[in-house]
Design an enzyme around this catalytic site. Structure first.
Site, PDB file in Angstrom:
ATOM      1  N   HIS A 160      -4.597  13.625  -4.468  1.00 52.70           N
ATOM      2  CA  HIS A 160      -4.637  14.058  -3.061  1.00 52.70           C
ATOM      3  C   HIS A 160      -4.769  15.576  -2.969  1.00 52.70           C
ATOM      4  O   HIS A 160      -4.418  16.293  -3.918  1.00 52.70           O
ATOM      5  CB  HIS A 160      -3.315  13.686  -2.375  1.00 52.70           C
ATOM      6  CG  HIS A 160      -3.133  12.233  -2.074  1.00 52.70           C
ATOM      7  ND1 HIS A 160      -1.996  11.544  -2.418  1.00 52.70           N
ATOM      8  CD2 HIS A 160      -3.930  11.342  -1.431  1.00 52.70           C
ATOM      9  CE1 HIS A 160      -2.102  10.285  -1.995  1.00 52.70           C
ATOM     10  NE2 HIS A 160      -3.271  10.135  -1.405  1.00 52.70           N
ATOM     11  N   CYS A 247       5.468  13.338  -0.827  1.00 52.92           N
ATOM     12  CA  CYS A 247       5.064  11.977  -0.452  1.00 52.92           C
ATOM     13  C   CYS A 247       6.235  11.070  -0.159  1.00 52.92           C
ATOM     14  O   CYS A 247       6.044   9.989   0.402  1.00 52.92           O
ATOM     15  CB  CYS A 247       4.129  11.377  -1.476  1.00 52.92           C
ATOM     16  SG  CYS A 247       4.737  11.405  -3.120  1.00 52.92           S
TER      17      CYS A 247
END
Ligand code: CIR
Length: 254
Positions: A160, A247
């Site tokens: 990401h 996250c």
């Protein structure tokens, strides 16, 4: 004061999606212990921690960041790029409804919250296997009315955008120059991770304080040398599921 939404580590985590890391056995009890330390650290840093309903059969459900983008004015529920993760969003939408108006990314758009980095009114979005051009276009349409500018960013070598770069102070980023072009962030102060700690760029910044995995002491020293206060937590068991610190929570500013 902020609310941090978290979700407990599911027993199914051994089957987590993996893209850039090799599969290793995950000790679920140890991952759970590390997750509790993370929650405690969030509380010490001033967050009110709220639990989302457990999703024991969804392997990546602890990584709640990917399911929504929470701004002051609106929360956008994502459509995660990995199909196995799409059932995670329903309970997050239910929880966020209490705090924000909701927008939704719809098919064929895909977007993972881990690809979305806000720095003031600029929102950088990684173009990755998880977030496609249509998802980025839909995010732009949801947030433009509030004055945000959305910019797509190339990312390579990691999952990401926020594996490669995170904000560690109002206008300072911590980044791995091997995974994202530092010039994209030319308007910010930039701190590079220690070259021996490529995964250290994923740090969680809360009210001027940074949470970093204990596994990255050299990057920690780089941050402290620039006047940034750092707290560390052990997160190596969760890292085996390719998850970092941002996250594991969705931070909702109050
Ligand atoms: C996945 O591949 O989706 C999970 N195993 C890891 C997600 C990590 N999320 C994040 O960094 N925002």
């Amino acid at each position: 004061m902020s609310i941090a939404l978290v979700r407990t580590v599911p027993p199914a985590i051994a089957r987590a999606e993996l893209t850039h890391v090799a599969r290793q056995p995950i000790d679920v009890a140890r991952a759970g212990q590390q997750h509790r330390q993370y929650r405690d650290a969030l509380e010490r840093l001033g967050c009110t921690v709220r639990e989302l309903p457990p999703e024991p059969d969804l392997p990546d459900s602890v990584f709640v960041e990917d399911t929504a983008v929470v701004l002051d004015e609106v929360a956008v529920i994502t459509r995660p790029g990995a199909e196995s993760r799409r059932p995670e969003t329903a309970s997050v939408a239910e929880a966020l409804r209490a705090y924000r108006e909701l927008g939704f990314i719809e098919a064929p758009g895909t977007l993972d919250g881990g690809d979305v980095l806000r720095i003031g009114p600029r929102i950088f979005v990684g173009e990755t296997a998880r977030s496609n051009a249509e998802g980025i276009r839909q995010l732009r349409a949801c947030v433009a009315p509030y004055g945000y500018e959305v910019e797509a960013v190339a990312v390579s070598g990691c999952l990401h955008l926020k594996s490669a770069v995170t904000r560690v102070a109002a206008s300072t980023v911590l980044l791995n120059p091997g995974w994202v072009d530092p010039e994209v962030f030319a308007a910010c102060e930039r701190i590079e991770v220690d070259p021996g700690e490529p995964f250290a760029a994923n740090a969680l910044c809360l009210d001027g304080h940074v949470l970093l995995p204990a596994a990255f002491p050299r990057t920690r020293r780089r941050l402290e040398a620039r006047g940034i206060e750092v707290t560390t937590v052990d997160a190596d068991e969760l890292a085996k599921a390719e998850g970092g610190l941002t996250c594991c929570s969705l931070v909702v500013a109050e």
